[in-house]
Design an enzyme around this catalytic site. Sequence first.
Site, PDB file in Angstrom:
ATOM      1  N   ASN A 107       0.809  -1.221   0.000  1.00 31.92           N
ATOM      2  CA  ASN A 107       0.000   0.000   0.000  1.00 31.92           C
ATOM      3  C   ASN A 107       0.848   1.280   0.000  1.00 31.92           C
ATOM      4  OD1 ASN A 107      -1.715  -2.082   2.084  1.00 31.92           O
ATOM      5  ND2 ASN A 107      -2.733  -1.250   0.273  1.00 31.92           N
ATOM      6  N   ILE A 115       0.939   6.850   0.523  1.00 28.39           N
ATOM      7  CA  ILE A 115       0.349   5.756   1.289  1.00 28.39           C
ATOM      8  C   ILE A 115      -1.125   5.626   0.926  1.00 28.39           C
ATOM      9  CG2 ILE A 115      -0.106   4.849   3.601  1.00 28.39           C
ATOM     10  CD1 ILE A 115       2.109   6.828   4.551  1.00 28.39           C
ATOM     11  N   CYS A 116      -1.560   4.411   0.798  1.00 26.11           N
ATOM     12  CA  CYS A 116      -2.990   4.172   0.579  1.00 26.11           C
ATOM     13  C   CYS A 116      -3.569   3.604   1.864  1.00 26.11           C
ATOM     14  CB  CYS A 116      -3.191   3.200  -0.591  1.00 26.11           C
ATOM     15  SG  CYS A 116      -4.899   2.790  -0.880  1.00 26.11           S
ATOM     16  N   LEU A 117      -4.231   4.464   2.627  1.00 23.64           N
ATOM     17  CA  LEU A 117      -4.812   4.027   3.899  1.00 23.64           C
ATOM     18  C   LEU A 117      -6.151   4.740   4.047  1.00 23.64           C
ATOM     19  CD1 LEU A 117      -4.423   2.433   6.575  1.00 23.64           C
ATOM     20  CD2 LEU A 117      -3.340   4.469   7.511  1.00 23.64           C
ATOM     21  N   SER A 148      -6.365  -2.934  -2.542  1.00 24.31           N
ATOM     22  CA  SER A 148      -6.118  -1.678  -3.275  1.00 24.31           C
ATOM     23  C   SER A 148      -4.629  -1.358  -3.236  1.00 24.31           C
ATOM     24  CB  SER A 148      -6.933  -0.541  -2.653  1.00 24.31           C
ATOM     25  OG  SER A 148      -6.605  -0.410  -1.292  1.00 24.31           O
TER      26      SER A 148
END
Lengths: 181, 724
Positions: A107, A115-117, A148
């Site tokens: 991520n 960052i994908c959060l 994702s």
Amino acid sequence: MDQVTASIAPARTASSKSAAPGSGNDAAGTVTKRLGSELMSLMMSASPGISAFPKNDGNLFEWIGTIEGPDGTIYAGLTFKISIHFPPNYPYVPPKINFESPCFHPNVDINSGAICLDILQDKWSAVYSVQTILLSLQSLLGEPNNASPLNPDASKIWNQPEAFKMQLMRHYRPISDDGPN
Amino acid sequence: MASAALRNQVATKWQDAFNRLNRGQPGISGLMGFSEAWSVASEFLYPKDLGDPPKDFNVQHVKAAFDVLIQCRTLPMLLENFVETMRQRQYLITRDVEAFMAEYENSNDPGIIAKLTLRLCEWYAAWAPLVELGQTISAAYVAHFQTHVFSVLPPTFAGGFKALISATLAAFTDPESVPDAALVQDPNLWQCFETLGLTERYEALISSVCYEHIENHVTGMCAGKWDEQMLSKLREWMADKVVPWMLLPYARGAKTAEEARAMLQGVGSRFDFHVCKTLCDLRTKELFDIIIDYPESAAALQDLKECLQRVDQRSQLVQSLRKANKRRLLHPGADTKDILTQYVSIIRCLRIVDPPGVLLYKVAEPIRRYLRERPDTIRCIVASLVGDGESGDSLVDDNEPIQPLQGPQVDDYMDPNWDPEPIDAGPDFRANKPSDVISTLVSIYDSKDLFVKELQVLLAQRLLAVADGNYDNERRNIEILKIRFGEGPLQVCEVMLKDMTDSRRIDQHVQQQNPSILHPTIISRHFWPSLQSSKLTMPGQFKKIQDIYAKEYTAFKPDKRLRWLPHLGTVQLKLELQDRTLNTWTLDELMSRVGLTERTASLKALFAWVDRGVLHEESSENFRLLEQAEASTVPRGAAHRPIIEDEPMASTVAQEQAAQMRVYWRFIEGMLTNLGQLPIERIQSMLKFAPGYDQTQEQLAAFLEAAQREGLVTFSQGCWKLHR
């Protein structure tokens, strides 16, 4: 009509300008206050493996954070630096967080550090704090969201620990004490 | 050759001169008369040796001769002639002067100088022309005679003369101290000084003699004598003893008392000023000790006040007292309590000396600054506020009315008694009206919150120490303090006091439900200063009693919970020891049973039992319960035991500071973790993020060095970093 609006327009900008600094200062004051108390509670909480501190004195909107990989995960024993940028309307919008040290993670974008959060995007709430973000990031290291991925390569080999570890260590740079400066 | 005209001119001059001398008398009889008159006059004026037999002169005859000379306008020539002969005969005087001075240098007796002066006066009289001859001759004679005399007097004469003057003064003020008083008291002496022009020539010397005399007298009479007012006595002394003497040099020729007074006025006020100045200097020098002696020394302070009004020595006083304070008071050797006591005395004393308070303001500033730096100042002040009777004398005068604290006051210009600030008041001077001592002490600090906080700590200690349930004393104290600090800040103290009475009430209730031997004091955590916590757990049956009580309490007050602080409690125990099983315990076993972690505290507790003959120390840190008293073991003395320090129950401000420092450490740790190594300047400026951070960089450096000794941080190349 054009003339009318043209004659009004400057006046309006002028009034909005004069009003802006006052309200801006007020907002900045409350944000600073909030960030100050977050810093205080973070300092006093002593959660293991996470930490953050403002980059410069006099500016509470730019922080540097440190996250240690949680024990029992593939990231154990590794330390990552992140940068935290608080927008002026924090906490109504989430802070912008990037990995400064290269982090091979499903991520995390290996180049930009993005960052994908979910809680840093659409799931953000004003009740979250620096501490909750840091804790979420720490747990994200051990439990990536492979649905994702920002780094498809990492996502693909997540289930092959040896291969993943090799890639991880190829990118990893240990943190020196000289700091970011 | 000479021309006819020149010859003619000479002839005319000659004729003129002849006519003048001959005064138009027939033939040369006039000329003869002149010649006779000249010789009579010069014979009369000739300076004779004192030993020579006096010659008889017919005054009429001489006068006639002078008249002739005046008529002939040859008086100036006669005078010149006279002066010249005086110069030739000067060796006679020189001879006398040298003889006397040699004698003086051998004996150092001012009497010799007196004799010399009298002798010179004889010479003067012997050589003086008749007064009837007119002002011109007398004046010329006096001038020349004095010139001659001064030219032959050796340099040592000035010293001798000074000694003589001071002998005359001493003869007036203290006749016994002068051996031949008669000589120096000779009234002719001052006449002689006048005649010889000594009074005028040595005027500064004469007044300096008087100044010195005054100084010696003031110092001798007043030094260390602070219990009565001296200034009026000194003035009496001046009037009785010194003024009669002053009449001699300064009021010569005064016909009436009125005239004499007028002549003395200028010099008299100069001497009075000098009396004041000397006394003022003396008191200024002694001021620190005078303040120590206050109130016994109040009279000396009154003197000082009067002197200061006459003499402008205020800045010297401030400087001298500040210096004395710095040297004798504001150093690590002085007890804070003593500094405060002296400060209070300084306040009281300087108020006497200078009611507007400018001197006090200037002197107090360094003391206040110093007190601010002492950690236990607040504690001392607060202790004296609540009348902590241990030390005996309190800072506060019990007779002083209790009044609210006074802040800085604004000048009230509507006040008809308003005075402008004194001229030496600095720009930051605040005319604080004579407010009470406590207000002044509290104002050492910028806020009174500190006092209230310390007050709570102290009150907590005192309340918990009360064993008999009688809190009247504390209640009275709080009422007094309420008057001073106002109701608001003391609300917390009120609650604390209320807790004590409430505890009793609650206890009564709980006892009714379920009688217990336990009588706890129940305090509200939020309103009490943080009490020292301890990990002590009550063993065995005590724990059970505690639990039962806690349950009963929760039933009574469902929303509250008890948290026990057993280490603050006391237990009354009655042990019945007969034929018990023998049991040896090691210290460590005991400690783990009661959950104690502090070795010293446990040891202390065990030794208390050893002292009572209940336990016996078998070997080091091994204890055995004695079933029967063993006589030999009773008091073995506490000499061999480690000295165990008692710690106060409530945490003091210093301990709170240490807690504060731990917060700062978290911040330092945080910044070093995230920002890497940092120089101390950065750390100091980053610590601004920590709320309430007020340490200086030096304090921070000391703190970091302490952390380095504990191995938490390392220092290299000017930067601190975490030790990993």
